[in-house]
Scaffold this motif. Structure first.
Motif, PDB file in Angstrom:
ATOM      1  N   ASN A  31      -9.241   6.320  13.872  1.00 18.59           N
ATOM      2  CA  ASN A  31      -9.770   7.074  15.007  1.00 18.59           C
ATOM      3  C   ASN A  31      -8.725   8.011  15.610  1.00 18.59           C
ATOM      4  O   ASN A  31      -9.077   9.050  16.174  1.00 18.59           O
ATOM      5  CB  ASN A  31     -10.303   6.108  16.054  1.00 18.59           C
ATOM      6  N   ALA A  32      -7.466   7.643  15.510  1.00 20.18           N
ATOM      7  CA  ALA A  32      -6.416   8.524  16.034  1.00 20.18           C
ATOM      8  C   ALA A  32      -6.321   9.811  15.224  1.00 20.18           C
ATOM      9  O   ALA A  32      -6.112  10.894  15.771  1.00 20.18           O
ATOM     10  CB  ALA A  32      -5.084   7.790  16.033  1.00 20.18           C
ATOM     11  N   LYS A  33      -6.500   9.692  13.924  1.00 19.33           N
ATOM     12  CA  LYS A  33      -6.439  10.861  13.045  1.00 19.33           C
ATOM     13  C   LYS A  33      -7.806  11.508  12.863  1.00 19.33           C
ATOM     14  O   LYS A  33      -7.902  12.573  12.262  1.00 19.33           O
ATOM     15  CB  LYS A  33      -5.885  10.463  11.677  1.00 19.33           C
ATOM     16  N   LYS A  34      -8.846  10.868  13.352  1.00 17.79           N
ATOM     17  CA  LYS A  34     -10.220  11.376  13.225  1.00 17.79           C
ATOM     18  C   LYS A  34     -10.609  11.538  11.758  1.00 17.79           C
ATOM     19  O   LYS A  34     -11.113  12.592  11.333  1.00 17.79           O
ATOM     20  CB  LYS A  34     -10.388  12.691  13.976  1.00 17.79           C
ATOM     21  N   THR A  35     -10.366  10.506  11.008  1.00 22.87           N
ATOM     22  CA  THR A  35     -10.733  10.538   9.598  1.00 22.87           C
ATOM     23  C   THR A  35     -11.481   9.272   9.213  1.00 22.87           C
ATOM     24  O   THR A  35     -11.289   8.204   9.806  1.00 22.87           O
ATOM     25  CB  THR A  35      -9.497  10.668   8.688  1.00 22.87           C
ATOM     26  N   VAL A  36     -12.312   9.400   8.214  1.00 25.61           N
ATOM     27  CA  VAL A  36     -12.956   8.249   7.589  1.00 25.61           C
ATOM     28  C   VAL A  36     -12.837   8.437   6.083  1.00 25.61           C
ATOM     29  O   VAL A  36     -13.115   9.518   5.563  1.00 25.61           O
ATOM     30  CB  VAL A  36     -14.420   8.083   8.050  1.00 25.61           C
ATOM     31  N   ASP A  37     -12.374   7.407   5.415  1.00 23.86           N
ATOM     32  CA  ASP A  37     -12.107   7.487   3.986  1.00 23.86           C
ATOM     33  C   ASP A  37     -13.041   6.586   3.199  1.00 23.86           C
ATOM     34  O   ASP A  37     -13.571   5.596   3.727  1.00 23.86           O
ATOM     35  CB  ASP A  37     -10.663   7.071   3.689  1.00 23.86           C
ATOM     36  N   LEU A  38     -13.206   6.941   1.945  1.00 21.06           N
ATOM     37  CA  LEU A  38     -13.962   6.111   1.019  1.00 21.06           C
ATOM     38  C   LEU A  38     -13.121   5.942  -0.230  1.00 21.06           C
ATOM     39  O   LEU A  38     -12.947   6.899  -0.999  1.00 21.06           O
ATOM     40  CB  LEU A  38     -15.314   6.750   0.676  1.00 21.06           C
ATOM     41  N   GLN A  39     -12.576   4.754  -0.405  1.00 20.56           N
ATOM     42  CA  GLN A  39     -11.811   4.434  -1.600  1.00 20.56           C
ATOM     43  C   GLN A  39     -12.771   3.905  -2.646  1.00 20.56           C
ATOM     44  O   GLN A  39     -13.453   2.910  -2.422  1.00 20.56           O
ATOM     45  CB  GLN A  39     -10.744   3.381  -1.289  1.00 20.56           C
ATOM     46  N   MET A  40     -12.818   4.589  -3.786  1.00 19.98           N
ATOM     47  CA  MET A  40     -13.752   4.232  -4.840  1.00 19.98           C
ATOM     48  C   MET A  40     -12.970   3.752  -6.056  1.00 19.98           C
ATOM     49  O   MET A  40     -12.087   4.475  -6.545  1.00 19.98           O
ATOM     50  CB  MET A  40     -14.619   5.433  -5.214  1.00 19.98           C
ATOM     51  N   SER A  41     -13.289   2.574  -6.521  1.00 19.41           N
ATOM     52  CA  SER A  41     -12.632   2.006  -7.698  1.00 19.41           C
ATOM     53  C   SER A  41     -13.683   1.620  -8.718  1.00 19.41           C
ATOM     54  O   SER A  41     -14.863   1.494  -8.399  1.00 19.41           O
ATOM     55  CB  SER A  41     -11.815   0.779  -7.296  1.00 19.41           C
ATOM     56  N   SER A  42     -13.223   1.429  -9.943  1.00 17.35           N
ATOM     57  CA  SER A  42     -14.129   1.043 -11.036  1.00 17.35           C
ATOM     58  C   SER A  42     -15.361   1.938 -11.057  1.00 17.35           C
ATOM     59  O   SER A  42     -16.499   1.454 -11.131  1.00 17.35           O
ATOM     60  CB  SER A  42     -14.539  -0.427 -10.890  1.00 17.35           C
ATOM     61  N   LEU A  43     -15.111   3.220 -10.993  1.00 20.49           N
ATOM     62  CA  LEU A  43     -16.228   4.164 -10.924  1.00 20.49           C
ATOM     63  C   LEU A  43     -17.062   4.104 -12.195  1.00 20.49           C
ATOM     64  O   LEU A  43     -16.547   3.995 -13.310  1.00 20.49           O
ATOM     65  CB  LEU A  43     -15.702   5.574 -10.705  1.00 20.49           C
ATOM     66  N   LYS A  44     -18.358   4.226 -11.990  1.00 24.24           N
ATOM     67  CA  LYS A  44     -19.310   4.252 -13.088  1.00 24.24           C
ATOM     68  C   LYS A  44     -19.914   5.652 -13.172  1.00 24.24           C
ATOM     69  O   LYS A  44     -19.825   6.438 -12.227  1.00 24.24           O
ATOM     70  CB  LYS A  44     -20.413   3.219 -12.848  1.00 24.24           C
ATOM     71  N   THR A  45     -20.582   5.931 -14.265  1.00 24.64           N
ATOM     72  CA  THR A  45     -21.172   7.260 -14.428  1.00 24.64           C
ATOM     73  C   THR A  45     -22.267   7.518 -13.398  1.00 24.64           C
ATOM     74  O   THR A  45     -22.558   8.666 -13.081  1.00 24.64           O
ATOM     75  CB  THR A  45     -21.720   7.439 -15.842  1.00 24.64           C
ATOM     76  N   ASP A  46     -22.849   6.456 -12.842  1.00 27.76           N
ATOM     77  CA  ASP A  46     -23.864   6.687 -11.810  1.00 27.76           C
ATOM     78  C   ASP A  46     -23.241   7.117 -10.490  1.00 27.76           C
ATOM     79  O   ASP A  46     -23.950   7.435  -9.533  1.00 27.76           O
ATOM     80  CB  ASP A  46     -24.753   5.454 -11.614  1.00 27.76           C
ATOM     81  N   GLY A  47     -21.918   7.122 -10.435  1.00 27.00           N
ATOM     82  CA  GLY A  47     -21.222   7.634  -9.261  1.00 27.00           C
ATOM     83  C   GLY A  47     -21.044   9.132  -9.274  1.00 27.00           C
ATOM     84  O   GLY A  47     -20.480   9.696  -8.344  1.00 27.00           O
ATOM     85  N   ASP A  48     -21.505   9.760 -10.329  1.00 22.17           N
ATOM     86  CA  ASP A  48     -21.441  11.218 -10.467  1.00 22.17           C
ATOM     87  C   ASP A  48     -22.425  11.816  -9.463  1.00 22.17           C
ATOM     88  O   ASP A  48     -23.654  11.715  -9.643  1.00 22.17           O
ATOM     89  CB  ASP A  48     -21.811  11.589 -11.909  1.00 22.17           C
ATOM     90  N   ALA A  49     -21.892  12.431  -8.394  1.00 22.53           N
ATOM     91  CA  ALA A  49     -22.762  12.886  -7.309  1.00 22.53           C
ATOM     92  C   ALA A  49     -21.954  13.727  -6.325  1.00 22.53           C
ATOM     93  O   ALA A  49     -20.722  13.759  -6.389  1.00 22.53           O
ATOM     94  CB  ALA A  49     -23.359  11.694  -6.577  1.00 22.53           C
ATOM     95  N   VAL A  50     -22.688  14.360  -5.430  1.00 23.00           N
ATOM     96  CA  VAL A  50     -22.052  14.983  -4.269  1.00 23.00           C
ATOM     97  C   VAL A  50     -22.019  13.931  -3.170  1.00 23.00           C
ATOM     98  O   VAL A  50     -23.045  13.318  -2.869  1.00 23.00           O
ATOM     99  CB  VAL A  50     -22.815  16.239  -3.801  1.00 23.00           C
ATOM    100  N   TYR A  51     -20.845  13.730  -2.596  1.00 18.21           N
ATOM    101  CA  TYR A  51     -20.673  12.718  -1.562  1.00 18.21           C
ATOM    102  C   TYR A  51     -20.593  13.394  -0.200  1.00 18.21           C
ATOM    103  O   TYR A  51     -19.833  14.354  -0.022  1.00 18.21           O
ATOM    104  CB  TYR A  51     -19.409  11.906  -1.839  1.00 18.21           C
ATOM    105  N   TYR A  52     -21.360  12.857   0.726  1.00 10.76           N
ATOM    106  CA  TYR A  52     -21.450  13.416   2.064  1.00 10.76           C
ATOM    107  C   TYR A  52     -20.951  12.406   3.111  1.00 10.76           C
ATOM    108  O   TYR A  52     -21.291  11.225   3.050  1.00 10.76           O
ATOM    109  CB  TYR A  52     -22.893  13.776   2.404  1.00 10.76           C
ATOM    110  N   CYS A  53     -20.256  12.924   4.070  1.00  6.70           N
ATOM    111  CA  CYS A  53     -19.831  12.171   5.234  1.00  6.70           C
ATOM    112  C   CYS A  53     -20.814  12.482   6.361  1.00  6.70           C
ATOM    113  O   CYS A  53     -21.284  13.623   6.480  1.00  6.70           O
ATOM    114  CB  CYS A  53     -18.414  12.624   5.588  1.00  6.70           C
TER     115      CYS A  53
END
Length: 127
Positions: A74-96
């Motif tokens: 919250n101090a940096k005003k960021t939100v992250d998404l750490q993605m591991s073991s990615l699969k081909t179904d993760g192929d997408a546009v990601y929105y916050c």
């Protein structure tokens, strides 16, 4: 008013990892619940993960549970998404997205519950 800008997308091999980041403007970021959604080609946008303003008890879609981690600073005003073991179904546009209900301890999973959206960042997963 909140503006959201995603970054960190790119090309990754299946099984690999990638970290997405969403930077927010506006003084009220720390009071908002935040979420990540994704939209694959030809498919509807779907919920991925959400985190309340406190950072406690994030919620994940079953399809990513155990592989993705959402976090916020919250101090940096960021939100992250750490993605591991990615699969081909993760192929997408990601929105916050931001849910502007002040200091509500919630992890909204429906698009209609979010008031602000970023432009998205492309993640391409190669097999």
């Amino acid at each position: 008013q909140v503006q959201l800008v995603e970054s960190g997308g790119g090309l990754v091999q299946a099984g690999g990892s990638l970290r997405l980041s969403c930077a927010a403007t506006g003084r009220t970021f720390g009071s908002y619940s935040m979420g990540w959604f994704r939209q694959a080609p030809g498919k509807e946008r779907e919920f991925v993960a959400a985190i309340p303003w406190s950072g406690r008890s994030p919620y994940y879609a079953d399809s990513v549970k155990g592989r993705f981690t959402i976090s916020r600073d919250n101090a940096k005003k960021t939100v992250d998404l750490q993605m591991s073991s990615l699969k081909t179904d993760g192929d997408a546009v990601y929105y916050c997205a931001a849910d502007s209900a002040y200091y509500v301890e919630t992890t909204a999973r429906r698009e209609v519950e979010y008031d602000y959206w970023g432009q998205g960042t492309q993640v391409t997963v190669s097999s």
